[in-house]
Design a protein around this motif. Structure first.
Motif, PDB file in Angstrom:
ATOM      1  N   MET A   1      17.986  -7.407  87.989  1.00 19.92           N
ATOM      2  CA  MET A   1      16.989  -7.797  87.323  1.00 19.92           C
ATOM      3  C   MET A   1      17.055  -8.678  85.888  1.00 19.92           C
ATOM      4  N   THR A   2      16.101  -8.183  84.863  1.00 22.59           N
ATOM      5  CA  THR A   2      16.537  -9.334  84.036  1.00 22.59           C
ATOM      6  C   THR A   2      16.221  -8.607  82.190  1.00 22.59           C
ATOM      7  N   THR A   3      17.232  -9.465  81.359  1.00 27.10           N
ATOM      8  CA  THR A   3      17.828  -8.595  80.317  1.00 27.10           C
ATOM      9  C   THR A   3      16.399  -9.552  79.274  1.00 27.10           C
ATOM     10  N   VAL A   4      16.554  -8.384  78.364  1.00 28.17           N
ATOM     11  CA  VAL A   4      15.189  -8.554  77.757  1.00 28.17           C
ATOM     12  C   VAL A   4      15.458  -8.431  76.301  1.00 28.17           C
ATOM     13  N   LEU A   5      15.312  -8.867  75.467  1.00 26.09           N
ATOM     14  CA  LEU A   5      15.200  -8.586  73.383  1.00 26.09           C
ATOM     15  C   LEU A   5      14.162  -8.178  72.784  1.00 26.09           C
ATOM     16  N   LEU A   6      13.838  -6.605  72.600  1.00 19.76           N
ATOM     17  CA  LEU A   6      12.563  -6.470  72.539  1.00 19.76           C
ATOM     18  C   LEU A   6      12.239  -6.359  71.155  1.00 19.76           C
ATOM     19  N   PHE A   7      11.197  -7.348  70.700  1.00 21.47           N
ATOM     20  CA  PHE A   7      11.250  -6.811  69.238  1.00 21.47           C
ATOM     21  C   PHE A   7      10.366  -5.571  68.855  1.00 21.47           C
ATOM     22  N   HIS A   8      10.432  -5.038  67.541  1.00 16.89           N
ATOM     23  CA  HIS A   8       8.974  -3.943  66.743  1.00 16.89           C
ATOM     24  C   HIS A   8       8.794  -4.359  66.005  1.00 16.89           C
ATOM     25  N   HIS A   9       6.602  -3.954  66.116  1.00 20.61           N
ATOM     26  CA  HIS A   9       6.023  -4.228  65.298  1.00 20.61           C
ATOM     27  C   HIS A   9       6.045  -4.161  63.839  1.00 20.61           C
ATOM     28  N   ALA A  10       4.845  -4.066  62.804  1.00 19.02           N
ATOM     29  CA  ALA A  10       5.494  -4.330  61.390  1.00 19.02           C
ATOM     30  C   ALA A  10       5.179  -2.976  61.827  1.00 19.02           C
ATOM     31  N   GLN A  11       4.868  -1.741  62.275  1.00 15.88           N
ATOM     32  CA  GLN A  11       5.731  -0.075  61.905  1.00 15.88           C
ATOM     33  C   GLN A  11       6.731   0.295  62.459  1.00 15.88           C
ATOM     34  N   GLY A  12       7.616  -0.657  62.743  1.00 17.20           N
ATOM     35  CA  GLY A  12       8.758  -0.029  63.136  1.00 17.20           C
ATOM     36  C   GLY A  12       8.848   0.483  64.645  1.00 17.20           C
ATOM     37  N   GLN A  13      10.259   0.597  64.996  1.00 17.84           N
ATOM     38  CA  GLN A  13      10.407   1.275  65.979  1.00 17.84           C
ATOM     39  C   GLN A  13      10.027   2.088  66.673  1.00 17.84           C
ATOM     40  N   THR A  14       8.654   2.715  66.436  1.00 18.75           N
ATOM     41  CA  THR A  14       7.542   3.589  66.757  1.00 18.75           C
ATOM     42  C   THR A  14       8.068   4.431  68.234  1.00 18.75           C
ATOM     43  N   ARG A  15       7.649   6.043  67.946  1.00 18.75           N
ATOM     44  CA  ARG A  15       7.767   6.116  69.338  1.00 18.75           C
ATOM     45  C   ARG A  15       7.190   5.311  70.389  1.00 18.75           C
ATOM     46  N   GLY A  16       6.066   4.572  70.697  1.00 16.36           N
ATOM     47  CA  GLY A  16       4.997   4.306  71.183  1.00 16.36           C
ATOM     48  C   GLY A  16       5.329   2.533  71.920  1.00 16.36           C
ATOM     49  N   PHE A  17       6.752   1.973  70.572  1.00 13.31           N
ATOM     50  CA  PHE A  17       7.103   0.756  71.099  1.00 13.31           C
ATOM     51  C   PHE A  17       7.920   1.566  71.969  1.00 13.31           C
ATOM     52  N   LEU A  18       9.172   2.248  71.504  1.00 12.60           N
ATOM     53  CA  LEU A  18      10.228   2.562  71.883  1.00 12.60           C
ATOM     54  C   LEU A  18       9.571   3.448  73.489  1.00 12.60           C
ATOM     55  N   ALA A  19       8.987   3.702  73.752  1.00 16.30           N
ATOM     56  CA  ALA A  19       8.518   3.909  74.992  1.00 16.30           C
ATOM     57  C   ALA A  19       8.325   2.982  76.143  1.00 16.30           C
ATOM     58  N   PHE A  20       7.069   1.974  75.062  1.00 17.09           N
ATOM     59  CA  PHE A  20       7.570   0.543  76.163  1.00 17.09           C
ATOM     60  C   PHE A  20       7.994   0.027  76.606  1.00 17.09           C
ATOM     61  N   ALA A  21       9.681  -0.090  75.429  1.00 11.99           N
ATOM     62  CA  ALA A  21      10.662  -0.179  75.850  1.00 11.99           C
ATOM     63  C   ALA A  21      11.165   0.840  77.092  1.00 11.99           C
ATOM     64  N   ASP A  22      11.306   1.676  77.180  1.00  9.33           N
ATOM     65  CA  ASP A  22      11.910   2.694  78.295  1.00  9.33           C
ATOM     66  C   ASP A  22      11.233   1.845  79.473  1.00  9.33           C
ATOM     67  N   GLU A  23      10.104   1.953  80.058  1.00  5.22           N
ATOM     68  CA  GLU A  23       9.322   1.740  80.679  1.00  5.22           C
ATOM     69  C   GLU A  23       9.651   0.615  81.487  1.00  5.22           C
TER      70      GLU A  23
END
Length: 190
Positions: A1-23
Motif C-alpha cells: 500500500m501507499t505511504t501518505v503524508l497528510l497535512f491538516h487544515h487551519a483548524q489544526g488536527q481536529t477529530r474530523g481530520f484525524l478520522a479521515f487519516a484513520d479511514e
C-alpha cells in the motif's frame, strides 16, 4: 500500500481530520499526519487562519518539510486547505514523489520555485461555490492544464472543509465521493 503524508487544515488536527487519516489507514495505507500547530486546534476556521498568519505561512511549509525528513521520498503528499501549502511544496520540490492530493485548495506552481515535476500525478478536490477556494480555483485549473493526467474534481456546494466529518461544512455525499476517488488514486500510484 501507499505511504501518505497528510497535512491538516487551519483548524489544526481536529477529530474530523484525524478520522479521515484513520479511514485511509483502515484501507491499508500508511498515513503520517503531523501536527503543524504544536497541539493547538480551533473551533472556527477564521481563528485557525489567524493562527496560521501569526505562525507564518513560510513556517507552516518549513514544519511540513521537517515532518517529511524521516519518511521515504516515494510517498504521496496530501493536504487539507492550509495543508495544501506544505503538500504541494513537497510534491514539487522533493524528488521522488508518487503523487499529490490537494483537498480544498491549490496554489500556482510559481509559489514553489519551479514547474510541476514530470510524471507526478495530481488530484485536486474543491466545491464549486466555496468562497475560501475562490482564489485557488484558477490555480487548480492551471495546474490541471499543465499536468498530464491531472484531475480536478469540483463538487456542488459551498462548504470549504466538506471532507472533514467534524466540520460544519461536512457534506456526506461529496466526502464519500472524495474518499472513493482518493482511494482509487492511492491504489493507482502504489
Amino acid at each position: 500500500m501507499t505511504t501518505v503524508l497528510l497535512f491538516h487544515h487551519a483548524q489544526g488536527q481536529t477529530r474530523g481530520f484525524l478520522a479521515f487519516a484513520d479511514e485511509l489507514r483502515e484501507a491499508g495505507h500508511t498515513v503520517s499526519a503531523p501536527d503543524l500547530y504544536d497541539g493547538k486546534t480551533f473551533e472556527d476556521i477564521d481563528e485557525g487562519v489567524a493562527n496560521a498568519r501569526q505562525v507564518g505561512f513560510g513556517e507552516i511549509i518549513r514544519r511540513g518539510t521537517e515532518a517529511a525528513q524521516d519518511l521515504p521520498a516515494d510517498i504521496v503528499y496530501a493536504g487539507f486547505s492550509l495543508g495544501v501549502m506544505p503538500a504541494q511544496s513537497l510534491a514539487q520540490t522533493r524528488p521522488g514523489a508518487r503523487g499529490a492530493l490537494l483537498f480544498h485548495g491549490a496554489l500556482p506552481t510559481s509559489e514553489f520555485e519551479g514547474p510541476w515535476p514530470d510524471g507526478v500525478p495530481l488530484q485536486i478536490h474543491m466545491m464549486d461555490a466555496d468562497p475560501w477556494a475562490e482564489e485557488d480555483r484558477p490555480a487548480a485549473e492551471a495546474l490541471i492544464e499543465e499536468i498530464e493526467g491531472g484531475e480536478l474534481f469540483i463538487y456542488p456546494g459551498s462548504g470549504h472543509l466538506f471532507a472533514d466529518p467534524g466540520s460544519g461544512d461536512y457534506d456526506e455525499q461529496a466526502a464519500g465521493l472524495l474518499k472513493e476517488r482518493t482511494l482509487a488514486f492511492l491504489q493507482r500510484v502504489e
